[in-house]
Design a protein around this motif. Structure first.
Motif, PDB file in Angstrom:
ATOM      1  N   THR A 114       0.857  -1.173   0.000  1.00  0.00           N
ATOM      2  CA  THR A 114       0.000   0.000   0.000  1.00  0.00           C
ATOM      3  C   THR A 114       0.896   1.227   0.000  1.00  0.00           C
ATOM      4  O   THR A 114       1.798   1.347   0.840  1.00  0.00           O
ATOM      5  N   GLN A 156      -4.248   6.707  -3.405  1.00  0.00           N
ATOM      6  CA  GLN A 156      -3.738   5.547  -2.682  1.00  0.00           C
ATOM      7  C   GLN A 156      -3.717   4.361  -3.629  1.00  0.00           C
ATOM      8  O   GLN A 156      -4.602   4.213  -4.476  1.00  0.00           O
ATOM      9  N   LYS A 157      -2.686   3.528  -3.483  1.00  0.00           N
ATOM     10  CA  LYS A 157      -2.535   2.349  -4.323  1.00  0.00           C
ATOM     11  C   LYS A 157      -2.374   1.104  -3.463  1.00  0.00           C
ATOM     12  O   LYS A 157      -1.563   1.077  -2.536  1.00  0.00           O
ATOM     13  N   HIS A 158      -3.140   0.072  -3.805  1.00  0.00           N
ATOM     14  CA  HIS A 158      -2.859  -1.275  -3.330  1.00  0.00           C
ATOM     15  C   HIS A 158      -2.225  -2.003  -4.508  1.00  0.00           C
ATOM     16  O   HIS A 158      -2.781  -2.002  -5.608  1.00  0.00           O
ATOM     17  N   SER A 178      -7.370   9.162  -2.392  1.00  0.00           N
ATOM     18  CA  SER A 178      -7.202   8.799  -0.982  1.00  0.00           C
ATOM     19  C   SER A 178      -8.363   9.255  -0.112  1.00  0.00           C
ATOM     20  O   SER A 178      -8.581   8.695   0.980  1.00  0.00           O
ATOM     21  N   HIS A 218     -11.192   1.775   0.025  1.00  0.00           N
ATOM     22  CA  HIS A 218      -9.980   1.134   0.536  1.00  0.00           C
ATOM     23  C   HIS A 218     -10.142  -0.387   0.636  1.00  0.00           C
ATOM     24  O   HIS A 218      -9.378  -1.142   0.028  1.00  0.00           O
ATOM     25  N   ARG A 272      -8.855  -3.424  -2.099  1.00  0.00           N
ATOM     26  CA  ARG A 272      -7.906  -4.392  -1.539  1.00  0.00           C
ATOM     27  C   ARG A 272      -8.480  -5.806  -1.585  1.00  0.00           C
ATOM     28  O   ARG A 272      -7.794  -6.759  -1.979  1.00  0.00           O
TER      29      ARG A 272
END
Length: 317
Positions: free
Chosen positions: A111, A122-124, A143, A149, A153
């Protein structure tokens, strides 16, 4: 190899700490959707649709996406680039990492955060592979969309990898291009792009390191000044550009475009390079063709130009 991968993607990750190893061993369910042009099936989050311009899924309302990238090279080698220094160099901030046993393969779930276009994302990132290839699956979302989120994920963790699946590399793109009689041969499809070089190997073993990459933009972009946009795009390459030799307006397959020829250097070995770039613009999307070489400059630039002229879009189905 490092420079070639950077021409297609800019992903860097950190492995500062782990929270133990999780085992992922999914079976394909009725809810799984096979991602065209890849060996991946996944259960996407709700309200995500199959992406039109890349391998994966997207949610137009939020700007979120899940993209599959297949990189040449063993995971053991590719993962060496997942360092904190590499993460920082690409403007990313480490958040967390988790070691995985993914269907018996080494893997990790990362993450990170990254700012782009004045917005924080935000990156997973699910990464895994074997001794021949490495797969990266990037789940990206603003984000401030905290409600995405867990769904993004969790979607990555539904991934099923079919290592025996045969992929038609030319079926993953909406264009055609011919290298017949030009001195280049097909090497690999990667990140919705086609890669050509002189020996069909990645990394190429040819003395002049001639490579030609053809791809399409992943997302829509409104371009008002094509020349300025093409020049700025050239500056993003992992090649040190010394000077622009020529900038020319072109038309290929009925699309207006900008052709740039430039002198540069390979930052890894300081070798002199010639760079050839053509961008073709179609409403809010564009196609890009990139050629580079470290020798036989005049011959290779002519070869790149001739190959670019064969570009054409596939008929709509």
């Amino acid at each position: 190899m490092k420079k070639l991968c950077l021409l297609l993607i800019i992903v860097a990750c950190s492995i500062n700490f782990c929270f133990g190893q999780k085992t992922i061993a999914n079976d394909v369910s009725e809810a799984h959707i096979a991602i065209a042009g890849t060996k991946i099936s996944m259960v996407p989050p709700q309200a995500f649709t199959v992406a039109a311009n890349f391998a994966g899924f997207q949610q137009d309302e939020s700007g979120a996406s899940i993209m599959v990238l297949d990189l040449p090279g063993p995971f053991s080698e590719v993962s060496k680039a997942f360092t904190e220094e590499g993460l920082k160099s690409q403007g990313m901030t480490f958040v967390a990492s988790e070691s995985l046993d993914f269907q018996g393969l080494d893997g990790m779930l990362l993450t990170v955060q990254q700012e782009a276009y004045g917005q924080l994302f935000q990156k997973h990132i699910l990464a895994f592979g074997n001794d021949k290839e490495t797969v990266l699956i990037n789940g990206t979302f603003p984000s401030d969309k905290i409600e995405l989120h867990e769904p993004v994920r969790d979607a990555l963790l539904t991934t099923f990898y079919d290592s025996t699946k045969e992929i038609d590399p030319f079926g993953t793109v909406d264009f055609e291009i011919s290298s017949d009689g030009g001195g280049l041969i097909f090497a690999k499809s990667m990140a919705s792009s086609l890669i050509f070089n002189k020996d069909g190997k990645l990394p190429s073993q040819s003395e002049d390191q001639a490579n030609f990459i053809v791809g399409k933009a992943f997302s829509e972009t409104l371009v008002t000044d094509k020349k300025q946009f093409a020049s700025a795009r050239l500056g993003q390459l992992p090649i040190e550009i010394d000077s622009i030799i020529a900038t020319t307006s072109v038309e290929i397959d009925g699309l207006p475009g900008i052709e740039i020829i430039a002198d540069g250097r390979n930052p890894q070995n300081n070798n002199e390079e010639k760079v050839y770039q053509v961008m073709l613009f179609e409403e809010t999307l564009y196609y890009i063709m990139l050629g580079s070489c470290e020798d036989n400059f005049d011959e290779n630039i002519k070869m790149f130009q001739n190959m670019a002229k064969t570009f054409k879009r596939k008929p709509l189905k």
